[in-house]
Design a protein around this motif. Structure first.
Motif, short mmCIF file in Angstrom:
data_model
loop_
_atom_site.label_atom_id
_atom_site.label_comp_id
_atom_site.label_asym_id
_atom_site.label_seq_id
_atom_site.Cartn_x
_atom_site.Cartn_y
_atom_site.Cartn_z
N GLY A 147 0.83 -1.18 0.00
CA GLY A 147 0.00 0.00 0.00
C GLY A 147 0.87 1.24 0.00
O GLY A 147 2.09 1.17 0.08
N GLN A 148 0.21 2.39 -0.06
CA GLN A 148 0.93 3.66 -0.15
C GLN A 148 1.42 4.14 1.21
O GLN A 148 2.25 5.05 1.27
CB GLN A 148 0.02 4.73 -0.78
CG GLN A 148 -1.01 5.35 0.16
CD GLN A 148 -2.22 4.45 0.42
OE1 GLN A 148 -2.31 3.32 -0.06
NE2 GLN A 148 -3.17 4.96 1.21
N GLY A 149 0.93 3.53 2.27
CA GLY A 149 1.34 3.94 3.60
C GLY A 149 0.35 4.89 4.24
O GLY A 149 -0.23 5.74 3.56
N THR A 150 0.16 4.72 5.54
CA THR A 150 -0.72 5.61 6.29
C THR A 150 -0.01 5.99 7.58
O THR A 150 0.58 5.15 8.26
CB THR A 150 -2.09 4.95 6.55
OG1 THR A 150 -2.96 5.90 7.19
CG2 THR A 150 -1.98 3.71 7.42
N GLN A 151 -0.06 7.27 7.91
CA GLN A 151 0.68 7.78 9.07
C GLN A 151 -0.09 7.52 10.35
O GLN A 151 -1.29 7.81 10.45
CB GLN A 151 0.91 9.29 8.92
CG GLN A 151 1.61 9.93 10.11
CD GLN A 151 3.06 9.52 10.23
OE1 GLN A 151 3.80 9.51 9.24
NE2 GLN A 151 3.50 9.19 11.43
N VAL A 152 0.62 6.99 11.33
CA VAL A 152 0.09 6.83 12.69
C VAL A 152 1.00 7.63 13.62
O VAL A 152 2.21 7.40 13.65
CB VAL A 152 0.04 5.35 13.11
CG1 VAL A 152 -0.31 5.23 14.59
CG2 VAL A 152 -0.96 4.59 12.26
N THR A 153 0.42 8.55 14.35
CA THR A 153 1.17 9.38 15.28
C THR A 153 0.56 9.23 16.66
O THR A 153 -0.64 9.46 16.84
CB THR A 153 1.17 10.85 14.86
OG1 THR A 153 1.72 10.97 13.54
CG2 THR A 153 2.02 11.68 15.82
#
Length: 116
Positions: A107-113
């Motif tokens: 996948g394109q990646g998803t940010q988790v903060t």
């Protein structure tokens, strides 16, 4: 060509929860495993959790007991329930599906903060 689309990232306080989801653009391809990986700034991409077509799961020691992976091999979807999040969980999370030929789809990646 198969594309993986992720959703569910975001900002959460330490101790909170998030759920990541990933779906393939088509379900008519054979995979042997699905999983989630993550990459924090300045670090290499690392395995978070995987699930085989038979349902066997594997977790990194860092997330064992806090994260739960689930998947549907027919629909080609995979999710990651993340509980008791910690600041060290902050990263870009990538969905992965491995074709039976050994080809990896990402996948394109998803940010988790996770804030402290």
């Amino acid at each position: 060509q198969v594309q993986l689309v992720e959703s569910g990232g975001g900002l959460v306080q330490a101790g909170g929860s998030l759920r990541l989801s990933c779906a393939a653009s088509r379900s008519t391809f054979s995979i042997i495993a699905m999983g989630w990986y993550r990459q924090a700034p300045g670090k290499q991409r690392e395995l978070v959790a995987t699930i085989t077509g038979g349902g066997t799961t594997n977790y990194s020691d860092a997330v064992k007991g806090r994260f739960t992976i689930s998947g549907d091999n027919t629909k080609k979807t995979v999710s990651l329930q993340m509980d008791s999040l910690e600041p060290d969980d902050t990263a870009v999370y990538y969905c992965n599906m491995r074709h039976w030929t050994g080809t990896d789809y990402w996948g394109q990646g998803t940010q988790v903060t996770v804030s402290s």
